[in-house]
Design a protein around this motif. Sequence first.
Motif, mmCIF file in Angstrom:
data_model
loop_
_atom_site.group_PDB
_atom_site.id
_atom_site.type_symbol
_atom_site.label_atom_id
_atom_site.label_comp_id
_atom_site.label_asym_id
_atom_site.label_seq_id
_atom_site.Cartn_x
_atom_site.Cartn_y
_atom_site.Cartn_z
ATOM 1 N N GLY A 52 37.912 73.739 62.582
ATOM 2 C CA GLY A 52 38.934 73.240 61.998
ATOM 3 C C GLY A 52 38.993 71.581 61.829
ATOM 4 O O GLY A 52 37.899 70.842 61.995
ATOM 5 N N ILE A 53 40.160 71.244 61.500
ATOM 6 C CA ILE A 53 40.275 69.625 61.219
ATOM 7 C C ILE A 53 40.796 69.078 62.796
ATOM 8 O O ILE A 53 41.664 69.488 63.225
ATOM 9 C CB ILE A 53 41.540 69.334 60.478
ATOM 10 C CG1 ILE A 53 41.159 69.830 58.816
ATOM 11 C CG2 ILE A 53 41.685 67.999 60.313
ATOM 12 C CD1 ILE A 53 42.314 69.737 57.927
ATOM 13 N N ARG A 54 39.759 68.392 63.317
ATOM 14 C CA ARG A 54 40.118 67.595 64.584
ATOM 15 C C ARG A 54 40.197 66.219 64.093
ATOM 16 O O ARG A 54 39.478 65.242 63.895
ATOM 17 C CB ARG A 54 38.801 67.862 65.519
ATOM 18 C CG ARG A 54 38.279 69.232 65.709
ATOM 19 C CD ARG A 54 37.318 69.355 66.875
ATOM 20 N NE ARG A 54 36.142 68.843 66.524
ATOM 21 C CZ ARG A 54 35.206 69.253 65.674
ATOM 22 N NH1 ARG A 54 35.528 70.586 65.323
ATOM 23 N NH2 ARG A 54 34.227 68.847 65.322
ATOM 24 N N ALA A 62 34.648 67.443 58.592
ATOM 25 C CA ALA A 62 34.046 68.825 57.792
ATOM 26 C C ALA A 62 35.259 69.619 57.768
ATOM 27 O O ALA A 62 35.319 70.580 56.907
ATOM 28 C CB ALA A 62 32.961 69.394 58.496
ATOM 29 N N GLY A 63 36.205 69.776 58.943
ATOM 30 C CA GLY A 63 37.043 70.814 58.936
ATOM 31 C C GLY A 63 38.132 70.823 57.908
ATOM 32 O O GLY A 63 38.617 71.620 57.527
ATOM 33 N N ILE A 64 37.887 69.673 57.215
ATOM 34 C CA ILE A 64 39.014 69.525 55.843
ATOM 35 C C ILE A 64 38.376 70.692 54.784
ATOM 36 O O ILE A 64 39.345 71.238 54.286
ATOM 37 C CB ILE A 64 38.947 68.187 55.225
ATOM 38 C CG1 ILE A 64 39.603 67.114 56.131
ATOM 39 C CG2 ILE A 64 39.449 68.098 53.743
ATOM 40 C CD1 ILE A 64 39.390 65.749 55.726
ATOM 41 N N LEU A 65 37.356 71.033 54.714
ATOM 42 C CA LEU A 65 36.612 71.684 53.867
ATOM 43 C C LEU A 65 36.974 73.331 54.343
ATOM 44 O O LEU A 65 36.998 74.288 53.490
ATOM 45 C CB LEU A 65 35.241 71.652 53.380
ATOM 46 C CG LEU A 65 34.769 70.498 53.021
ATOM 47 C CD1 LEU A 65 33.162 70.225 52.842
ATOM 48 C CD2 LEU A 65 35.595 70.218 51.411
ATOM 49 N N ILE A 108 42.226 69.027 49.762
ATOM 50 C CA ILE A 108 41.441 67.601 50.173
ATOM 51 C C ILE A 108 42.811 66.721 50.733
ATOM 52 O O ILE A 108 42.389 66.049 51.910
ATOM 53 C CB ILE A 108 40.595 66.944 49.088
ATOM 54 C CG1 ILE A 108 39.744 68.015 48.495
ATOM 55 C CG2 ILE A 108 40.128 65.724 49.356
ATOM 56 C CD1 ILE A 108 38.511 68.517 49.636
ATOM 57 N N VAL A 109 43.521 66.048 49.821
ATOM 58 C CA VAL A 109 44.448 65.425 50.377
ATOM 59 C C VAL A 109 45.461 65.632 51.601
ATOM 60 O O VAL A 109 45.535 64.839 52.341
ATOM 61 C CB VAL A 109 45.307 64.921 49.146
ATOM 62 C CG1 VAL A 109 46.540 63.858 49.498
ATOM 63 C CG2 VAL A 109 44.794 64.322 47.846
ATOM 64 N N GLY A 110 45.534 66.913 51.440
ATOM 65 C CA GLY A 110 46.415 67.588 52.580
ATOM 66 C C GLY A 110 45.540 67.446 53.767
ATOM 67 O O GLY A 110 46.120 67.208 54.728
ATOM 68 N N GLY A 111 44.223 67.954 53.627
ATOM 69 C CA GLY A 111 43.432 67.904 54.771
ATOM 70 C C GLY A 111 43.129 66.604 55.390
ATOM 71 O O GLY A 111 43.172 66.293 56.562
ATOM 72 N N VAL A 112 43.151 65.536 54.387
ATOM 73 C CA VAL A 112 42.623 64.357 55.022
ATOM 74 C C VAL A 112 44.126 63.584 55.668
ATOM 75 O O VAL A 112 43.986 62.997 56.749
ATOM 76 C CB VAL A 112 42.416 63.149 53.763
ATOM 77 C CG1 VAL A 112 42.685 61.506 54.182
ATOM 78 C CG2 VAL A 112 41.153 63.313 53.309
ATOM 79 N N ASN A 134 43.171 70.885 67.257
ATOM 80 C CA ASN A 134 42.279 71.846 66.153
ATOM 81 C C ASN A 134 43.149 72.431 65.175
ATOM 82 O O ASN A 134 43.880 73.295 65.438
ATOM 83 C CB ASN A 134 41.316 72.690 66.733
ATOM 84 C CG ASN A 134 40.213 73.140 65.758
ATOM 85 O OD1 ASN A 134 39.591 72.490 64.994
ATOM 86 N ND2 ASN A 134 40.109 74.607 65.836
ATOM 87 N N HIS A 135 43.065 71.920 63.938
ATOM 88 C CA HIS A 135 44.058 72.597 63.091
ATOM 89 C C HIS A 135 43.404 73.431 61.919
ATOM 90 O O HIS A 135 42.421 73.167 61.210
ATOM 91 C CB HIS A 135 44.727 71.240 62.130
ATOM 92 C CG HIS A 135 45.589 70.362 63.113
ATOM 93 N ND1 HIS A 135 46.964 70.317 62.829
ATOM 94 C CD2 HIS A 135 45.195 69.266 63.696
ATOM 95 C CE1 HIS A 135 47.284 69.424 63.715
ATOM 96 N NE2 HIS A 135 46.186 68.880 64.131
#
Length: 225
Positions: A52-54, A62-65, A108-112, A134-135
Amino acid sequence: MTGIGGHPGIPAEPKKRPAWMVGGLTVLSFVVLLWVIELFDSLTGHRLDGNGIRPLETDGLAGILFAPLLHSNWEHLLANTVPALVLGFLMTLAGLSRFIFATAIVWIVGGVGTWLIGNIGAHCPYVGVRCETNHIGASGLIFGWLAFLIVFGFFTRKVWEIVVGVVVLFVYGSVLLGVLPGTPGVSWQGHLSGAVAGVLAAYLLSGPERKARERRKATNPYLTT
């Protein structure tokens, strides 16, 4: 062989599926993919969930993807399934290409945004130790779709899109409280980032309507649309 107009040898053109059907199948396929991934994840001891997104970690980018495709358990996925089906389908009514671009922007933007603020307000069991989070989950994407649908009509000034936005706000408006901190284990940071990205996507993708409105105003200064 009888073709167009009854002339032999000229094959008839295949009938195109209605746009709403294509959109519905697209969203359904995405949700089915989420369930297939969760099945695989469950069978392999949830090894995928660590992708996930750390926040603020380079290897967490990479978790953004991957984050919107992963869920912590079946209950987590089930909670996201119905909103994803309903809001995703409503998104496709604005056009399949807009749905795809809006989803990409939110993704992408939300993940960033989640990567940047994901550790804010995180509760750590040990004093003086940096808390790592970890999201995962499609809820950030869902919040982006929700925000997009609510505001898109007000950017385009199209009546039916405004009506959709009002109905969505009435039905799902309380869900927006999920952008506020307070519930342990819930990524309000991901919800907030997704919602902001959804508003941004609505503004960017309403460009043709906004530009057309400006051209009409330029030719007719007394126009109030």
